[in-house]
Design a protein around this motif. Structure first.
Motif, PDB file in Angstrom:
ATOM      1  N   GLY A   1      41.899  33.795  31.788  1.00  0.00           N
ATOM      2  CA  GLY A   1      40.569  33.904  33.129  1.00  0.00           C
ATOM      3  C   GLY A   1      41.700  33.192  34.380  1.00  0.00           C
ATOM      4  N   VAL A   2      42.077  31.857  34.270  1.00  0.00           N
ATOM      5  CA  VAL A   2      42.424  31.630  35.879  1.00  0.00           C
ATOM      6  C   VAL A   2      44.018  32.230  36.228  1.00  0.00           C
ATOM      7  CG1 VAL A   2      43.365  29.811  37.033  1.00  0.00           C
ATOM      8  CG2 VAL A   2      41.474  28.969  36.124  1.00  0.00           C
ATOM      9  N   ALA A   3      44.700  32.492  34.954  1.00  0.00           N
ATOM     10  CA  ALA A   3      45.718  33.127  35.746  1.00  0.00           C
ATOM     11  C   ALA A   3      45.305  34.415  35.419  1.00  0.00           C
ATOM     12  CB  ALA A   3      47.185  33.124  33.792  1.00  0.00           C
ATOM     13  N   VAL A   4      44.834  35.529  35.476  1.00  0.00           N
ATOM     14  CA  VAL A   4      44.270  36.480  35.173  1.00  0.00           C
ATOM     15  C   VAL A   4      43.644  37.031  37.265  1.00  0.00           C
ATOM     16  CG1 VAL A   4      42.720  38.703  34.753  1.00  0.00           C
ATOM     17  CG2 VAL A   4      43.930  37.490  33.403  1.00  0.00           C
ATOM     18  N   LEU A   5      42.540  35.701  37.035  1.00  0.00           N
ATOM     19  CA  LEU A   5      41.666  36.229  38.434  1.00  0.00           C
ATOM     20  C   LEU A   5      42.505  35.653  39.221  1.00  0.00           C
ATOM     21  CD1 LEU A   5      39.511  36.208  39.646  1.00  0.00           C
ATOM     22  CD2 LEU A   5      39.057  33.551  39.440  1.00  0.00           C
ATOM     23  N   VAL A   6      43.722  34.837  38.978  1.00  0.00           N
ATOM     24  CA  VAL A   6      44.994  34.687  40.075  1.00  0.00           C
ATOM     25  C   VAL A   6      45.945  35.298  40.822  1.00  0.00           C
ATOM     26  CG1 VAL A   6      46.865  33.024  40.945  1.00  0.00           C
ATOM     27  CG2 VAL A   6      45.120  32.139  40.349  1.00  0.00           C
ATOM     28  N   PHE A   7      46.279  36.353  39.386  1.00  0.00           N
ATOM     29  CA  PHE A   7      46.745  37.432  39.614  1.00  0.00           C
ATOM     30  C   PHE A   7      46.227  38.472  40.286  1.00  0.00           C
ATOM     31  CE2 PHE A   7      47.794  41.442  38.268  1.00  0.00           C
ATOM     32  CZ  PHE A   7      48.766  42.322  38.525  1.00  0.00           C
ATOM     33  N   VAL A   8      45.260  38.875  40.442  1.00  0.00           N
ATOM     34  CA  VAL A   8      44.276  39.993  40.748  1.00  0.00           C
ATOM     35  C   VAL A   8      43.813  39.686  42.474  1.00  0.00           C
ATOM     36  CG1 VAL A   8      41.925  41.111  41.139  1.00  0.00           C
ATOM     37  CG2 VAL A   8      43.077  40.569  38.957  1.00  0.00           C
TER      38      VAL A   8
ATOM     39  N   VAL B   1      46.518  51.106  45.819  1.00  0.00           N
ATOM     40  CA  VAL B   1      45.740  49.364  45.113  1.00  0.00           C
ATOM     41  C   VAL B   1      45.916  48.336  45.383  1.00  0.00           C
ATOM     42  CG1 VAL B   1      46.442  48.768  43.312  1.00  0.00           C
ATOM     43  CG2 VAL B   1      46.117  51.052  42.808  1.00  0.00           C
ATOM     44  N   LEU B   2      47.430  48.388  45.981  1.00  0.00           N
ATOM     45  CA  LEU B   2      47.832  47.286  46.641  1.00  0.00           C
ATOM     46  C   LEU B   2      46.630  46.498  48.044  1.00  0.00           C
ATOM     47  CD1 LEU B   2      51.205  47.083  46.689  1.00  0.00           C
ATOM     48  CD2 LEU B   2      49.996  45.346  45.413  1.00  0.00           C
ATOM     49  N   TRP B   3      46.122  47.518  48.694  1.00  0.00           N
ATOM     50  CA  TRP B   3      45.410  47.468  49.673  1.00  0.00           C
ATOM     51  C   TRP B   3      44.127  47.829  49.405  1.00  0.00           C
ATOM     52  CZ3 TRP B   3      45.791  46.897  54.817  1.00  0.00           C
ATOM     53  CH2 TRP B   3      47.261  47.304  55.822  1.00  0.00           C
ATOM     54  N   GLY B   4      43.453  48.287  48.481  1.00  0.00           N
ATOM     55  CA  GLY B   4      42.128  48.046  47.453  1.00  0.00           C
ATOM     56  C   GLY B   4      41.678  47.326  46.884  1.00  0.00           C
ATOM     57  N   GLY B   5      42.331  45.962  46.950  1.00  0.00           N
ATOM     58  CA  GLY B   5      41.937  44.785  46.197  1.00  0.00           C
ATOM     59  C   GLY B   5      40.171  43.866  47.650  1.00  0.00           C
ATOM     60  N   ARG B   6      41.006  43.736  48.470  1.00  0.00           N
ATOM     61  CA  ARG B   6      39.922  43.093  49.827  1.00  0.00           C
ATOM     62  C   ARG B   6      39.099  43.370  49.862  1.00  0.00           C
ATOM     63  NH1 ARG B   6      44.916  42.576  54.797  1.00  0.00           N
ATOM     64  NH2 ARG B   6      45.829  41.261  53.298  1.00  0.00           N
TER      65      ARG B   6
ATOM     66  N   LEU C   1      43.153  55.166  36.672  1.00  0.00           N
ATOM     67  CA  LEU C   1      43.585  53.970  35.875  1.00  0.00           C
ATOM     68  C   LEU C   1      43.605  52.792  36.034  1.00  0.00           C
ATOM     69  CD1 LEU C   1      44.907  55.931  32.770  1.00  0.00           C
ATOM     70  CD2 LEU C   1      42.620  55.427  32.508  1.00  0.00           C
ATOM     71  N   ALA C   2      45.271  53.077  36.978  1.00  0.00           N
ATOM     72  CA  ALA C   2      45.280  51.768  37.675  1.00  0.00           C
ATOM     73  C   ALA C   2      43.853  50.770  38.534  1.00  0.00           C
ATOM     74  CB  ALA C   2      46.249  52.263  39.345  1.00  0.00           C
ATOM     75  N   PRO C   3      43.532  51.204  39.434  1.00  0.00           N
ATOM     76  CA  PRO C   3      42.099  51.078  40.058  1.00  0.00           C
ATOM     77  C   PRO C   3      41.440  50.482  38.842  1.00  0.00           C
ATOM     78  CG  PRO C   3      42.150  53.342  40.878  1.00  0.00           C
ATOM     79  CD  PRO C   3      43.546  52.882  40.264  1.00  0.00           C
ATOM     80  N   VAL C   4      40.775  50.752  38.180  1.00  0.00           N
ATOM     81  CA  VAL C   4      39.851  50.615  37.142  1.00  0.00           C
ATOM     82  C   VAL C   4      40.236  49.858  36.613  1.00  0.00           C
ATOM     83  CG1 VAL C   4      39.105  51.695  34.732  1.00  0.00           C
ATOM     84  CG2 VAL C   4      39.025  52.921  36.461  1.00  0.00           C
ATOM     85  N   THR C   5      41.830  49.269  35.974  1.00  0.00           N
ATOM     86  CA  THR C   5      42.178  47.928  35.353  1.00  0.00           C
ATOM     87  C   THR C   5      41.977  47.434  36.080  1.00  0.00           C
ATOM     88  OG1 THR C   5      44.077  50.014  34.463  1.00  0.00           O
ATOM     89  CG2 THR C   5      44.296  47.712  34.290  1.00  0.00           C
ATOM     90  N   MET C   6      42.349  47.160  37.764  1.00  0.00           N
ATOM     91  CA  MET C   6      42.358  46.065  38.590  1.00  0.00           C
ATOM     92  C   MET C   6      40.696  45.399  38.014  1.00  0.00           C
ATOM     93  SD  MET C   6      45.212  45.656  39.121  1.00  0.00           S
ATOM     94  CE  MET C   6      45.140  43.842  40.736  1.00  0.00           C
TER      95      MET C   6
END
Lengths: 279, 518
Positions: A16-23, A68-73, A244-249
Motif C-alpha cells: 500500500g505504501v509503495a503504491v501510494l508513494v508512486f501515485v 495523466v502526469l498533470w492530472g493527479g494534483r 484506461l490510464a487515468p482510471v488506473t491511476m
C-alpha cells in the motif's frame, strides 16, 4: 523503524505504501517531467500510442501521458482537503456527541441525520449550481456530505470507549473535558479513524470525479483524472488508453489508500486489544 | 474403576510452536469430579478444549490421544469430531454472558444442540433440560433472551445446553468465575447434584483452589502446560508436594485470620451520611451511613447488585447521590469530582476493579502514573519523572516497565500500576473497588500484601469494596454488609465473620468456599 510506521511491516501495508508513494510522486512531480503541455494538441484526436505520445492522444489530440502526469494534483488535493475538512468537523461533533450524556448528543446527531438524508450527488449539484463551480465549493460540498458519516462513526467509537475504566479514572481526578477527549478518548479511536479514512478518501475521489465527469466541477482545459475519463469515453474504442490510464491511476490511488488504512487499523487494533483473554 | 475420559500424552502447540499443553495424561471415572487448577497462562483452557479434540485457531494437537466413553476424539476430521462434541463430551465456557448468542432465545440455544445431534428432543426435551438445572421448565422462560436472565441463570442455561444430549463427560471451564459467592454456591450445588444423580464425569477447571476443593474429588495442578501434581483433594491441600502448589495453597486467604485488635478510635477521614443513589429511577443505595477512620480499613461487602460499587463511585465523584452527604476530613464533598477542590481530589483516590480496562492502552506506564502527580500536585516534568521511578519501586515493579504499554503487562502488574497511579496524587484515602476480583488467587495475595504495606508505611486509609469475605477477612478492620442497597450488619471484621448476627451475612459466609483447616 519508528512506531508510527510499524504498520508498513505487514505485506498489505508495505504494498500500500509503495503504491501510494508512486501515485503521489506522479501527481507531485509529474508536471516537471511531462514531455508535452497538457493543454496543446500535438496530433489528431484518439491516436494510438507512438514514440511521440507514449499513451496516444485524447479527444482533442493532446498527449495523454502528459495529461495523466498533470492530472493527479487536482483529484488528490480536492479529495484530500475535503476529507480533512470532513474529519475536522466530524471528529469534533462525534467526540462531543459520544461523550455527552445530555441533550447535546441528540441535537448534534439529529442535525447530522438531516444532512445525511439529502442525496449526496444532488446536494453537490444544487450547491454547484447555486454557488458556481469553484474548487472551494467542491471541497466544502464533499466535506459536508462526508461529515455526518464521520460524526456517526466517531460517536459510536467514543461511546464504547467512554465507559471504560481509564476514562472514569480521568474523570475522577477532575480532568477537563477537553483533556478527557483529547488525551484519553482520541488515541483510542485512532484504529477506527484509520479504517474509515481510506473509505472516506475513496468516496471523496469518486464524488469529485463524478462531479467533474458531469462537467460541473473542474472546467476544461484543466487536466484531471476524473475529467479525462469523461472527456475521452467516446473514443474508448479508438484509443482506450486515454480512459484506461487515468482510471488506473484513480484505482491505484484508492486501493493504496485503503490498503494503508487497513494495515494501520490492524496494527493499531492488535496493540490496542487488551491481552485480556484469560486462560 | 474404568475411566470414562482418558487423555494420554496430550500435547498442544501454539502457533509459535511453543507447547501450551505438554504431555498431559489424565483419567476421570464416571461420577467423578476432577478439579484442574492453575494460574492464567498455565494452559488450563487449552487443555480443557483439547479434551474435546478441539483447539483454538492456529493451535494444533501434535501428540497424544483423548478417549471419552470408548470414543476416540483426537485425530478425527472436523465433521466426525463435531458429531461427538456435545453428545459424548460437552463444554461449559467461562463467561456465560458472551457464551450465549444474545439474539437467540435461550430455548433455541438449548434446542439447537439437540437438533444438531439428531436428538430431536423437541420442546419437551428442551424444557426438561432446563428443569434439570433448576431453571423454570416452562415455555415462557424458554422464550426469554439471555439479557433477561441473571448471570447465574445464564450459566445454568449453558450447563443445560451442555447436558441436553446426555454426554458422559462435561468439561467446565471456570463456570463460576465472575459470579458472586451466593450464585457460585448454587451452581456448585448443581454440578454436585448432576454428578451424583446422573453419574456424569466432570472436569472442573478453575484458578481458585478453594472452589475446586469444595467440589472436586481429585485435583490436578497445572503449571506451565504440565500437570505438576495430582491427587486426592485433601491430600493436595494439606500436604502439597510441588513447590508451585505450596505457593498456591499459601496464597489463599483464610476466612478468619488472627489480627491485632485496634486499641483506640481515631478521627474520621471519610464520613458518609444517609447516602442514597439511583440508576435512573431505580434506587440502588438507600440510607447508608458509615465512617472510615484515619489509617483504618473499612470493607463494604455484598453480592453483585447490592450497590457497593455505586457507593464507591459516589465517594469518588463519578455518580451523583440522590440524597445524603459525603464528608472528607470534615468538609462536604461536591457530587462531581470536577467540582471538588484540587486538594480534595488529591486526598481521595480510587482504584478500579478491572485492571484490563482502567489503564489507557495508548499511554505508556510512565505517562499514566505521572499524570495525577502533574495535574493534582503540580509537579514539574522532571519531578514527575523522579516520582514515577519512586512509585514503581514502591509498588514493587521494575523501573523498566515505565516505557511499556499496559497491553504488555500482566493483570497483577497492571493493578500495581493502577495503585501507583492513585498514589501519585499523594492520597490519604484509597477507595478500592473490587481490585482483586479480576486477578488470580496467587496474584491477589501479592496485591493484598502490597496494600497492607502501603497502609503501614503511608498511613493510608482504605475503603475496600469486595464480594469476597475471605479477602475482606485479611485486609479490613471493620466490615459493612450490604444487601439491596441497605446496610444489614456492621462491626469489626473478626466479630462479623466469626459470629454474624444477620441472616444475610450468615448466608454469605456459608456460601463462601473455603479450604479445610491445614
Amino acid at each position: 523503524m519508528p512506531e508510527a510506521l510499524r504498520f508498513a511491516r505487514s505485506g498489505t501495508g508495505a504494498v500500500g505504501v509503495a503504491v501510494l508513494v508512486f501515485v503521489l510522486l506522479v501527481a507531485l512531480f509529474g508536471p516537471f517531467v511531462a514531455p508535452h503541455s497538457p493543454a496543446r494538441p500535438i496530433g489528431i484526436p484518439y491516436e494510438g500510442p507512438s514514440a511521440e505520445a507514449l499513451l496516444g492522444t485524447d479527444f482533442l489530440g493532446r498527449d495523454v501521458l502528459s495529461r495523466v502526469l498533470w492530472g493527479g494534483r487536482s483529484v488528490i488535493a480536492l479529495a484530500g482537503l475535503s476529507v480533512l475538512l470532513a474529519y475536522a468537523g466530524g471528529l469534533a461533533v462525534g467526540l462531543a456527541a459520544g461523550y455527552s450524556r445530555g441533550l447535546l448528543d441528540p441535537i448534534l446527531m439529529r442535525s447530522a441525520d438531516v444532512l445525511l438524508s439529502l442525496p449526496a450527488l444532488l446536494f453537490l449539484l444544487v450547491l454547484v449550481t447555486g454557488l458556481g463551480s469553484s474548487r472551494t465549493v467542491l471541497v466544502v460540498g464533499v466535506a459536508l456530505i462526508q461529515m455526518p458519516l464521520v460524526a456517526r462513526i466517531i460517536r459510536s467509537a467514543t461511546q464504547t470507549q467512554s465507559v471504560r475504566g481509564f476514562v472514569e479514572a480521568a474523570a475522577a481526578r477532575g480532568e477537563r473535558t477537553s483533556a478527557i477527549l483529547g488525551r484519553e478518548l482520541l488515541p483510542n479511536i485512532v484504529p477506527t479513524i484509520a479504517a474509515d479514512v481510506g473509505l472516506r478518501l475513496t468516496y471523496a475521489i469518486i464524488l469529485v470525479a463524478s462531479v467533474n465527469f458531469l462537467g460541473l466541477g473542474l472546467q476544461p482545459p484543466d487536466a484531471d483524472w476524473g475529467l479525462m475519463v469523461s472527456e475521452n469515453r467516446s473514443g474508448l474504442n479508438l484509443n482506450p488508453l486515454a480512459v484506461l490510464a487515468p482510471v488506473t491511476m484513480i484505482a491505484l490511488l484508492t486501493i493504496a489508500v485503503n490498503m494503508v488504512g487497513d494495515a494501520v487499523a490492524r496494527q493499531q487494533g492488535v496493540s490496542a486489544i487488551e491481552v485480556g483473554a484469560r486462560t | 474403576m474404568s475411566a470414562v475420559l482418558h487423555a494420554e500424552g496430550l500435547t498442544v502447540e501454539l502457533p509459535g510452536g511453543r507447547a501450551a499443553v505438554d504431555d498431559v495424561s489424565i483419567a476421570v471415572g464416571p461420577g467423578e469430579i476432577l478439579g484442574l487448577v492453575g494460574e492464567s497462562g498455565s494452559g488450563k483452557t487449552t487443555l480443557a478444549l483439547a479434551l474435546l479434540g478441539y483447539t483454538r485457531p492456529g493451535c494444533r494437537i501434535v501428540a497424544g490421544s483423548v478417549e471419552a466413553a470408548g470414543m476416540r476424539l483426537t485425530g478425527l476430521d472436523e465433521a466426525e469430531a463435531r458429531s461427538h462434541r456435545g453428545r459424548v463430551v460437552s463444554y461449559v465456557p467461562q463467561d456465560p454472558a458472551s457464551a450465549l448468542n444474545p439474539s437467540l432465545r435461550v430455548g433455541d440455544s438449548v434446542g439447537d444442540v439437540a437438533r444438531e445431534h439428531g436428538g430431536g428432543a423437541g420442546r419437551g426435551g428442551v424444557l426438561q433440560a432446563l428443569g434439570r438445572v433448576h431453571l423454570p421448565a416452562d415455555a415462557a422462560f424458554a422464550r426469554r433472551y439471555p439479557h433477561e436472565l441473571s448471570g447465574g441463570q445464564q450459566q445454568r442455561v449453558t450447563i443445560a445446553t451442555a447436558l441436553v444430549c446426555e454426554p458422559a463427560v462435561v468439561v467446565m471451564d471456570e463456570p463460576t468465575t465472575g459470579l458472586d459467592v451466593v450464585t457460585q454456591a448454587r451452581i456448585l450445588e448443581e454440578v454436585e447434584r448432576l454428578r451424583s444423580e446422573r453419574g456424569i464425569a466432570v472436569v472442573y477447571v478453575s484458578h481458585d483452589l478453594s472452589v475446586v476443593a469444595s467440589i472436586a474429588d481429585r485435583v490436578a495442578v497445572m503449571y506451565e502446560g504440565r500437570i505438576v501434581e495430582e491427587g486426592d483433594v485433601t491430600q493436595v491441600i494439606t500436604r502439597p508436594r510441588h513447590e508451585y502448589t505450596q505457593r498456591l495453597v499459601a496464597s489463599i486467604p483464610r476466612l478468619v485470620e488472627r489480627r491485632p485488635e485496634r486499641t483506640e478510635a481515631g478521627t474520621a477521614i471519610l464520613s458518609v451520611d444517609d447516602l442514597g443513589a439511583a440508576h435512573g429511577r431505580v434506587p440502588v443505595v438507600d440510607d447508608v451511613s458509615f465512617e472510615v477512620e484515619r489509617g483504618a480499613c473499612l470493607a463494604i461487602v455484598g453480592e453483585s447488585g447490592s450497590g457497593k460499587t455505586t457507593i464507591a463511585r459516589c465517594v469518588a465523584g463519578l455518580h451523583s447521590p440522590s440524597a445524603g452527604a459525603i464528608l472528607l476530613a470534615g468538609e462536604q464533598l461536591a457530587p462531581r469530582a470536577r467540582s471538588r477542590t484540587r486538594h480534595q481530589r488529591r486526598q481521595l483516590q480510587i482504584v478500579f476493579q478491572n485492571p484490563y480496562d482502567s489503564l489507557n492502552p495508548r499511554r505508556r506506564i510512565r505517562d499514566e502514573i505521572a499524570r495525577p502527580a502533574r495535574l493534582l500536585r503540580g509537579l514539574s516534568a522532571a519531578d514527575a519523572e523522579a516520582e514515577v521511578a519512586r512509585l514503581l519501586e514502591r509498588v514493587r515493579l521494575p523501573s523498566r516497565l515505565a516505557d511499556r504499554f499496559p497491553g504488555e503487562l500482566s493483570g497483577g502488574e497492571r493493578q500495581r500500576v493502577a495503585i501507583a497511579r492513585a498514589l501519585a496524587a499523594g492520597p490519604e484515602l484509597l477507595v478500592c473497588d473490587e481490585i482483586t476480583s479480576a486477578l488470580d488467587v496467587s496474584v491477589q495475595a501479592a496485591v493484598l500484601e502490597l496494600l497492607q504495606e502501603l497502609r503501614a508505611e503511608l498511613g493510608l486509609s482504605l475503603l475496600f469494596i469486595s464480594h469476597d469475605l475471605a479477602v475482606v477477612g485479611t485486609v479490613a478492620d471493620d466490615v459493612l454488609v450490604l444487601e439491596s442497597g441497605r446496610v444489614r450488619e456492621r462491626g469489626s471484621t473478626t466479630q462479623v465473620l466469626s459470629s454474624p448476627q444477620d441472616d444475610y451475612t450468615r448466608r454469605l459466609l456459608e456460601a463462601a468456599p473455603s479450604l479445610p483447616a491445614p
